[in-house]
Design a protein around this motif. Structure first.
Motif, PDB file in Angstrom:
ATOM      1  N   GLU A 106       4.862  12.045  -5.097  1.00  0.00           N
ATOM      2  CA  GLU A 106       6.082  11.317  -4.738  1.00  0.00           C
ATOM      3  C   GLU A 106       5.878  10.501  -3.458  1.00  0.00           C
ATOM      4  O   GLU A 106       6.310   9.356  -3.357  1.00  0.00           O
ATOM      5  CB  GLU A 106       7.261  12.283  -4.564  1.00  0.00           C
ATOM      6  CG  GLU A 106       7.673  12.984  -5.835  1.00  0.00           C
ATOM      7  CD  GLU A 106       6.719  14.127  -6.255  1.00  0.00           C
ATOM      8  OE1 GLU A 106       5.992  14.695  -5.399  1.00  0.00           O
ATOM      9  OE2 GLU A 106       6.685  14.435  -7.459  1.00  0.00           O
ATOM     10  N   GLN A 107       5.257  11.121  -2.455  1.00  0.00           N
ATOM     11  CA  GLN A 107       4.999  10.413  -1.207  1.00  0.00           C
ATOM     12  C   GLN A 107       4.065   9.223  -1.444  1.00  0.00           C
ATOM     13  O   GLN A 107       4.247   8.162  -0.847  1.00  0.00           O
ATOM     14  CB  GLN A 107       4.379  11.361  -0.174  1.00  0.00           C
ATOM     15  CG  GLN A 107       5.333  12.396   0.363  1.00  0.00           C
ATOM     16  CD  GLN A 107       4.615  13.457   1.189  1.00  0.00           C
ATOM     17  OE1 GLN A 107       3.489  13.854   0.882  1.00  0.00           O
ATOM     18  NE2 GLN A 107       5.289  13.932   2.232  1.00  0.00           N
ATOM     19  N   SER A 108       3.081   9.407  -2.304  1.00  0.00           N
ATOM     20  CA  SER A 108       2.136   8.319  -2.560  1.00  0.00           C
ATOM     21  C   SER A 108       2.817   7.121  -3.218  1.00  0.00           C
ATOM     22  O   SER A 108       2.443   5.978  -2.968  1.00  0.00           O
ATOM     23  CB  SER A 108       0.954   8.796  -3.404  1.00  0.00           C
ATOM     24  OG  SER A 108       1.325   9.032  -4.741  1.00  0.00           O
ATOM     25  N   ASP A 135       7.160   1.828   1.367  1.00  0.00           N
ATOM     26  CA  ASP A 135       8.479   1.841   2.018  1.00  0.00           C
ATOM     27  C   ASP A 135       8.370   1.891   3.542  1.00  0.00           C
ATOM     28  O   ASP A 135       9.311   1.540   4.242  1.00  0.00           O
ATOM     29  CB  ASP A 135       9.304   3.038   1.538  1.00  0.00           C
ATOM     30  CG  ASP A 135       9.628   2.964   0.057  1.00  0.00           C
ATOM     31  OD1 ASP A 135       9.547   1.856  -0.525  1.00  0.00           O
ATOM     32  OD2 ASP A 135       9.953   4.011  -0.526  1.00  0.00           O
ATOM     33  N   ASP A 136       7.245   2.347   4.048  1.00  0.00           N
ATOM     34  CA  ASP A 136       7.007   2.416   5.494  1.00  0.00           C
ATOM     35  C   ASP A 136       6.190   1.182   5.880  1.00  0.00           C
ATOM     36  O   ASP A 136       5.039   1.050   5.472  1.00  0.00           O
ATOM     37  CB  ASP A 136       6.232   3.696   5.823  1.00  0.00           C
ATOM     38  CG  ASP A 136       5.920   3.857   7.302  1.00  0.00           C
ATOM     39  OD1 ASP A 136       5.692   2.839   8.000  1.00  0.00           O
ATOM     40  OD2 ASP A 136       5.876   5.007   7.760  1.00  0.00           O
ATOM     41  N   PRO A 137       6.769   0.266   6.655  1.00  0.00           N
ATOM     42  CA  PRO A 137       6.077  -0.990   6.964  1.00  0.00           C
ATOM     43  C   PRO A 137       4.688  -0.797   7.597  1.00  0.00           C
ATOM     44  O   PRO A 137       3.763  -1.556   7.292  1.00  0.00           O
ATOM     45  CB  PRO A 137       7.027  -1.702   7.942  1.00  0.00           C
ATOM     46  CG  PRO A 137       8.359  -1.107   7.669  1.00  0.00           C
ATOM     47  CD  PRO A 137       8.114   0.317   7.250  1.00  0.00           C
ATOM     48  N   GLU A 153       1.297  -1.968   5.616  1.00  0.00           N
ATOM     49  CA  GLU A 153       0.321  -2.914   6.157  1.00  0.00           C
ATOM     50  C   GLU A 153      -1.097  -2.349   6.055  1.00  0.00           C
ATOM     51  O   GLU A 153      -2.030  -3.067   5.700  1.00  0.00           O
ATOM     52  CB  GLU A 153       0.645  -3.258   7.609  1.00  0.00           C
ATOM     53  CG  GLU A 153      -0.342  -4.257   8.197  1.00  0.00           C
ATOM     54  CD  GLU A 153      -0.007  -4.643   9.620  1.00  0.00           C
ATOM     55  OE1 GLU A 153       0.034  -5.857   9.882  1.00  0.00           O
ATOM     56  OE2 GLU A 153       0.205  -3.732  10.457  1.00  0.00           O
ATOM     57  N   GLN A 154      -1.266  -1.060   6.347  1.00  0.00           N
ATOM     58  CA  GLN A 154      -2.588  -0.435   6.216  1.00  0.00           C
ATOM     59  C   GLN A 154      -3.080  -0.509   4.774  1.00  0.00           C
ATOM     60  O   GLN A 154      -4.245  -0.835   4.527  1.00  0.00           O
ATOM     61  CB  GLN A 154      -2.534   1.036   6.643  1.00  0.00           C
ATOM     62  CG  GLN A 154      -2.336   1.261   8.116  1.00  0.00           C
ATOM     63  CD  GLN A 154      -2.162   2.747   8.439  1.00  0.00           C
ATOM     64  OE1 GLN A 154      -1.721   3.535   7.599  1.00  0.00           O
ATOM     65  NE2 GLN A 154      -2.517   3.122   9.647  1.00  0.00           N
TER      66      GLN A 154
END
Length: 121
Positions: free
Chosen positions: A49-51, A56-58, A62-63
């Motif tokens: 789920e996190q993957s 969603d986390d800018p 970007e990474q």
């Protein structure tokens, strides 16, 4: 940007820095593996789920974009050095995979191709 434009820009980038002499198939393959490893590291300890939510986390997004771009750049350079038409090779490989994984046997299954036929016979 078109694919050929990317390939030319990467070639020019290397040539302008006199890096073409370092861009051997061995070195480029190793660099590609290293960059793929950096991409994997981002996802290493995440739940499924996190993957799915990394974009969603800018900061993480970007990474991910940068690592994907690095992987693509080294893949394109390696193909250029080896004179491989990646789009043609990908189309050929897709045809091979279509034969290995016929829809009627592979739909909804993650089995390797050699197990599909065994379990369906």
């Amino acid at each position: 940007m078109e694919f050929a434009d990317l390939q030319h820009r990467l070639r020019d980038f290397a040539d302008e820095r006199d890096w073409h002499r370092f861009h051997t198939p061995k070195n480029l393959a190793m660099a590609l593996a290293g960059e793929a490893g950096e991409l994997v590291e981002i996802f290493q300890w995440l739940t499924p789920e996190q993957s799915r939510a990394v974009m969603d986390d800018p900061r993480i997004a970007e990474q991910v974009r940068h690592e994907l771009a690095d992987v693509l750049a080294y893949l394109v350079r390696l193909a250029d050095v080896l004179d491989v038409d990646l789009l043609s090779a990908s189309a050929d490989k897709l045809r091979v995979n279509e034969a290995k994984y016929p829809v009627e046997l592979a739909r909804g299954r993650a089995d390797k191709y050699d197990r599909l036929r065994d379990e369906c016979e």
